[in-house]
Design an enzyme around this catalytic site. Structure first.
Site, PDB file in Angstrom:
ATOM      1  N   ASN A 470      53.486 -19.914 128.474  1.00  0.00           N
ATOM      2  CA  ASN A 470      53.125 -18.717 127.726  1.00  0.00           C
ATOM      3  C   ASN A 470      52.855 -17.514 128.634  1.00  0.00           C
ATOM      4  O   ASN A 470      51.961 -17.586 129.490  1.00  0.00           O
ATOM      5  CB  ASN A 470      51.879 -19.026 126.893  1.00  0.00           C
ATOM      6  CG  ASN A 470      51.371 -17.834 126.116  1.00  0.00           C
ATOM      7  OD1 ASN A 470      52.123 -17.177 125.401  1.00  0.00           O
ATOM      8  ND2 ASN A 470      50.095 -17.533 126.263  1.00  0.00           N
ATOM      9  N   GLU A 471      53.604 -16.452 128.461  1.00  0.00           N
ATOM     10  CA  GLU A 471      53.346 -15.139 129.078  1.00  0.00           C
ATOM     11  C   GLU A 471      53.275 -15.187 130.609  1.00  0.00           C
ATOM     12  O   GLU A 471      52.664 -14.323 131.230  1.00  0.00           O
ATOM     13  CB  GLU A 471      52.037 -14.544 128.521  1.00  0.00           C
ATOM     14  CG  GLU A 471      52.114 -14.241 127.026  1.00  0.00           C
ATOM     15  CD  GLU A 471      50.766 -13.881 126.391  1.00  0.00           C
ATOM     16  OE1 GLU A 471      49.714 -14.212 126.984  1.00  0.00           O
ATOM     17  OE2 GLU A 471      50.764 -13.275 125.311  1.00  0.00           O
ATOM     18  N   LEU A 472      53.915 -16.192 131.207  1.00  0.00           N
ATOM     19  CA  LEU A 472      53.714 -16.389 132.641  1.00  0.00           C
ATOM     20  C   LEU A 472      54.396 -15.318 133.480  1.00  0.00           C
ATOM     21  O   LEU A 472      53.813 -14.781 134.422  1.00  0.00           O
ATOM     22  CB  LEU A 472      54.237 -17.774 133.056  1.00  0.00           C
ATOM     23  CG  LEU A 472      53.525 -18.955 132.381  1.00  0.00           C
ATOM     24  CD1 LEU A 472      54.299 -20.237 132.599  1.00  0.00           C
ATOM     25  CD2 LEU A 472      52.106 -19.091 132.905  1.00  0.00           C
ATOM     26  N   ASP A 552      56.008  -8.826 123.675  1.00  0.00           N
ATOM     27  CA  ASP A 552      54.762  -9.536 123.360  1.00  0.00           C
ATOM     28  C   ASP A 552      53.688  -8.477 123.514  1.00  0.00           C
ATOM     29  O   ASP A 552      53.312  -8.148 124.635  1.00  0.00           O
ATOM     30  CB  ASP A 552      54.622 -10.691 124.369  1.00  0.00           C
ATOM     31  CG  ASP A 552      53.264 -11.391 124.320  1.00  0.00           C
ATOM     32  OD1 ASP A 552      52.276 -10.786 123.866  1.00  0.00           O
ATOM     33  OD2 ASP A 552      53.199 -12.556 124.770  1.00  0.00           O
TER      34      ASP A 552
END
Ligand SMILES: *[C@@H]1O[C@H](CO)[C@@H](O)[C@H](O)[C@H]1NC(C)=O
Ligand SMILES: *[C@@H]1O[C@H](CO)[C@@H](O)[C@H](O)[C@H]1NC(C)=O
Ligand SMILES: *[C@@H]1O[C@H](CO)[C@@H](O)[C@H](O)[C@H]1NC(C)=O
Ligand SMILES: *[C@@H]1O[C@H](CO)[C@@H](O)[C@H](O)[C@H]1NC(C)=O
Ligand SMILES: *[C@@H]1O[C@H](CO)[C@@H](O)[C@H](O)[C@H]1NC(C)=O
Ligand SMILES: *[C@@H]1O[C@H](CO)[C@@H](O)[C@H](O)[C@H]1NC(C)=O
Ligand SMILES: *[C@@H]1O[C@H](CO)[C@@H](O)[C@H](O)[C@H]1NC(C)=O
Ligand SMILES: *[C@@H]1O[C@H](CO)[C@@H](O)[C@H](O)[C@H]1NC(C)=O
Length: 900
Positions: A470-472, A552
């Site tokens: 996630n969102e790395l 995002d």
């Protein structure tokens, strides 16, 4: 009768394989000061709750009051009385999931330690079983994950972790352990770290008649020549590849055989697998299947979901020595990240790279939301719960869920339900918003875990994609990125997410693509023989005007909610949203009556936006109040719970319409997955469905705006430009009319010079495209327009055909636009009249006195159901006839219509 079938069952088990399901055992749970009956699969909190020792951990402030549970060791023990103890048997213990740190003993002998919730654990206990003099007792001593991980972190290299803030025991260091990361609190979740045998477990005994046990199976179905992340040639035959992980000793020259039946049991094929290869723990082989023999699987809305029953037998000579069954489907799915072609650019698509899904060679618009763990305690998530949730997804016109890290990998039975219902599952490895340790012992864990999971779920046609976490990449690029001298952090990120995890995918399957992070700028090149097959683009763009990535974004400044210029432009929207209150019905189940007000201690306690354990200079309470104040700012002076839901629904509608319009813009947006589908406790969160299944206003409005053909008005308050658009995600053009009706709040048409005129405009919208049907400027063209008493209703009616089934259909949609905020609008009493058709679940709602905004029908606590429409608008004199449905989806009943 009962006894007879029991005996038959035993007899059958005995001839095939001696498998003792540990779920049927009489377990005991022992803690620091208490012993209660235990169970498996289960977790200590659940068994303590069942025994009446603790109350509901999700009630009130119990999560905090019960911290002692997660700070203690809990031992699960049982006696395996029906263990075969002859010399013939080899004996294995197999756990599909242990949460998380356990020390295991069998017959009073130490077996091993575990430290990863996400992998299967198996132990050869043959010698111990043979020599077991005492009763064959199995015990698993689970340590406190929060305590253990803190010790690990203190003794290891400190990691840079922006998300952690002040390291308290509950929040510290989750990245040091392979356990559900949201167990350590998230901005929609309490911090409850359970422990226990959370997945099925069994004892397997092998003998010469049954020398192997298949502990995991990979089935990979792809088009001949297909490579990961690249759209395959749809004219090629299917390759059906099987690779079985077994325990035991496989006789040399064993072979594999596949049987394929359709869902009704009709025979499709029966063939030996070719190119078989056998090693000490796997056996594999493949066949080519003529595509004419099988039908394609499609996600819901784009076709049907034919499934096939595959039986794979391991044969030695004529004799079957092991057999597994899996339900499979035939489809290709690709997340296309390839460069935008010149041909695409000629269609008006901005240069850069694609970011869209293609199923069976067709691009489609991904409509959906983000799935968080449906419960803090996975063992009590049952089929009813998931079927109800997924039914909502289907009724809500969604075709994809993002299975967010960092919850847990979904069990196979949930993928099975998604396969049946046609819901694509964007699936992620459990890594989120942090830097993860990259020393060799961790890397070995990641590899074991990823390999197990990739092989376990690969046969499900609903599997859409693997994502590293996630969102790395976003975090990496924002905080740690230095392209000139890639430091250790970047190196470690690349090693885990661009070499190791991608390797686990690419080396096991050809049918599924991979991206390293939920937000991804894509790759510059793809080279399957490189250790880093995707060379990441990072900031290496070709300049302004080029679009590459998904988006995002969250903006908690409510004053900007309807400013379209504040929305990001991207190819795909992976996350976005705003929090709202759950209904008062959910609160009543979660907190006492005297706490039912907006700033009560318990409401503040359940709100985790901003997350507890944040910056050292703010208390948890201050952080919660900060988040609640954002919601207040959004709905000032209005009734609390429901109004926050209306604001949320209005905001998401605006965002979803904006992203869908993007399908016909240079960004060619082809997906919007809002944050978040559901909730695991009653709290102010981004969810659209409350913990007991109740739909928030958002879910109804998302259902509306996710319809295939919709209209929506877009207003630029800076310039006064107002445009009406039609959007369609059908696969062929739709033609029809857009009827624009201007009215005041009493429902009377606007009249007089200098007023916008009602009119009907013909339109044609292309396949997965959007088109502007109307444009005006409210500030320039209508000088004396009273914004507070003007409304535009847009009725869309268009003829199209359903994808694949090619049924002709008239698509209709209604939307309202109000240039002034509702707080300042001259709203009149719409004189709503509701009637109910006796004996049916049909209602009629009429607006007799004016325009009704956000008409809401409520249903009492304790019924699992939803209306066919809700939270809608009604023009004066119009009626809507919502139907209340308590059962699973019955499409015939959802048709509406104002007759009983
Ligand atoms: C389960 O085990 C407990 C303790 O050993 C025993 O008292 C009880 O009778 C057992 N129950 C069953 C159903 O075997
Ligand atoms: C067990 O110990 C915990 C922590 O010391 C305490 O909170 C709890 O009430 C005790 N339970 C029982 C049944 O004694
Ligand atoms: C937790 O919630 C229950 C309601 O289920 C309540 O009766 C109980 O006292 C609470 N507290 C604890 C520590 O379990
Ligand atoms: C608690 O559990 C951990 C992990 O299994 C184990 O290493 C430790 O020895 C246990 N401690 C006690 C007091 O049982
Ligand atoms: C969308 O429709 C417009 C107008 O017909 C057309 O110019 C454009 O090429 C279409 N876009 C795509 C991607 O087909
Ligand atoms: C399934 O779980 C729900 C709670 O989500 C519960 O109400 C229901 O009783 C469970 N059903 C079964 C069959 O266990
Ligand atoms: C709104 O108008 C302003 C001023 O012309 C412009 O900069 C902005 O891009 C417009 N917003 C949208 C979403 O079109
Ligand atoms: C905490 O510190 C930050 C940075 O110095 C500051 O912006 C913020 O306002 C402070 N918060 C509180 C609650 O004092």
């Amino acid at each position: 009768m009962k006894t007879l079938s029991y005996i038959l069952l035993l007899a059958r088990a005995a001839v095939s394989q001696n498998v003792i399901d540990l779920g049927n055992k009489n377990w005991t749970l022992t803690g620091p000061n208490i012993t209660v009956p235990g169970s498996a699969p289960s977790q200590a909190h659940l068994d303590l709750f069942a025994a009446g020792v603790i109350g509901d951990p999700l009630y009130g402030e119990n999560d905090t009051e019960l911290l002692w549970v997660q700070r203690s060791n809990w031992t699960y023990s049982t006696v395996i009385s029906n263990l075969g103890q002859t010399e013939d048997f080899s004996t294995w213990l197999i756990f599909d999931g242990l949460d998380t740190f356990a020390s295991i003993e069998f017959c009073n002998q130490f077996i091993g330690n575990t430290d990863n919730q996400f992998r299967q654990w198996y132990f050869d206990v043959t010698d111990i079983a043979r020599s077991c003099k005492d009763e064959p007792k199995l015990s698993l001593n689970f340590g406190s994950a929060t305590k253990i991980v803190k010790e690990i972190a203190e003794n290891g290299d400190p990691l840079l972790n922006s998300a952690d803030g002040a390291p308290t025991e509950e929040f510290c260091c989750k990245e040091y352990m392979r356990k559900e990361q949201s167990d350590f609190g998230w901005d929609w979740a309490p911090k409850i770290a359970p422990a226990g045998i959370w997945q099925p477990a069994r004892v397997v005994q092998l003998d010469s008649a049954s020398p192997v046990y298949v502990r995991n199976a990979l089935i990979d179905i792809f088009r001949k020549g297909q490579m990961n992340n690249i759209p395959p040639d749809q004219s090629q035959p299917w390759i059906f590849n099987v690779s079985l992980d077994y325990l035991g000793t496989l006789p040399r020259e064993s072979s594999l055989h596949v049987f394929l039946d359709d869902a009704r049991g009709k025979f499709i094929l029966d063939r030996p697998l070719e190119n078989t290869y056998q090693s000490t723990n796997t056996i594999e082989g493949s066949i080519t299947i003529d595509p004419k023999l099988v039908d394609l699987w499609w996600p819901i809305g784009l076709g049907s979901q034919p499934l096939y029953k595959a039986t794979i037998k391991i044969l030695h000579g004529e004799k079957t020595i092991s057999e597994i069954n899996r339900r499979v489907g035939f489809r290709t799915v690709v997340l296309n990240l390839l460069p935008v072609t010149e041909e695409q650019q000629a269609q008006g698509i901005a240069p850069g790279s694609n970011f869209h899904f293609e199923v069976n060679g067709h691009e489609f618009y991904a409509k959906g939301s983000n799935l968080v763990p449906p419960d803090v305690f996975w063992p009590r998530v049952n089929e009813t719960k998931i079927r109800n949730l997924f039914e909502a997804v289907v009724v809500g016109n969604q075709n994809m869920l993002r299975v967010w890290s960092s919850g847990a990998y979904l069990p196979s039975w949930i993928y099975d339900i998604a396969d049946e219902m046609g819901i694509f599952l964007w699936s992620e490895f459990e890594f989120s918003d942090a830097e993860y340790p990259a020393n060799s012992s961790y890397l070995a864990q990641y590899e074991e875990e990823a390999t197990y999971q990739v092989r376990r779920v690969n046969h499900h046609p609903s599997l859409a994609l693997w994502v590293g976490g996630n969102e790395l990449e976003q975090i990496m690029l924002s905080y740690f990125f230095d392209p000139e001298s890639p430091g250790t952090l970047l190196r470690e990120y690349e090693h885990i997410f661009l070499e190791l995890l991608i390797g686990a995918v690419y080396s096991n399957t050809k049918s599924i693509g991979y991206i390293p992070s939920s937000t991804y700028n894509g790759f510059l090149s793809l080279n399957f023989s490189s250790t880093m097959p995707q060379l990441p683009r990072y900031h290496n763009t070709s300049g302004p005007g080029y679009i590459y990535a998904d988006t995002d974004t969250y903006n908690y400044d409510a004053s900007q909610a309807f400013n379209l210029s504040s929305y990001p432009i991207g190819r795909f929207a992976t996350e976005f949203g705003f929090i709202s209150m759950p209904s008062v019905y959910s609160w009543k189940q979660a907190i006492p009556y005297d706490q039912l007000f907006m700033s009560s201690d318990m409401v503040i306690h359940h709100n985790r936006h901003y997350p507890f354990g944040g910056p050292a200079n703010a208390t948890d309470r201050e952080l919660s109040v900060l988040g609640l104040e954002e919601m207040t700012a959004a709905v000032q002076n209005c009734a609390w719970c429901w109004t926050t839901q209306v604001f949320q629904a209005d905001y998401y509608t605006s965002e979803l319409a904006f992203y869908r319009r993007g399908s016909g813009m240079p960004q060619r947006n082809l997906g919007s997955l809002y944050w978040q589908l559901e909730d695991l406790w009653a709290a102010p969160t981004w969810s659209s469905i409350e913990p007991d299944g109740r739909w928030k206003v958002l879910f109804y409005r998302a259902k509306d705006i996710f319809q295939p053909v919709i209209g929506h008005s877009f207003y630029n308050s800076t310039t006064g430009d107002l445009e009406a658009w039609v959007m369609s995600d059908l696969w062929s053009p739709v033609s029809g009319t857009a009827k624009l009706s201007w009215m005041d709040w009493s429902g009377k048409p606007l009249s007089g010079s200098n007023k916008p005129i009602s009119k009907t405009i013909p339109f044609t919208v292309g396949a997965i495209n959007s088109t502007r049907v109307f444009k005006t400027n409210l500030l320039r063209d209508y000088i004396d327009l009273d914004f507070s008493n003007s409304l535009l209703r847009v009725d869309i009616s268009g003829d199209g055909v359903t994808p694949n089934e090619s049924q002709k259909k008239t698509y209709e949609h209604i939307s309202f636009f109000h240039p002034e905020s509702l707080g300042k609008a001259k709203i009149q009493d719409p004189k709503i009249r509701v009637s109910h058709f006796a004996g049916a679940h049909n209602f009629r709602v009429e607006a007799k006195g004016g325009v009704a905004a956000w008409v809401w029908l409520d249903h009492p606590l304790g019924v699992q159901g939803y209306f066919s429409d809700n939270g809608f608008w009604l023009a004066r004199g119009k009626q809507e006839c919502p139907i209340y449905s308590q059962e699973r989806l019955d499409k015939r009943r959802m048709g509406g219509g104002c007759s009983s």
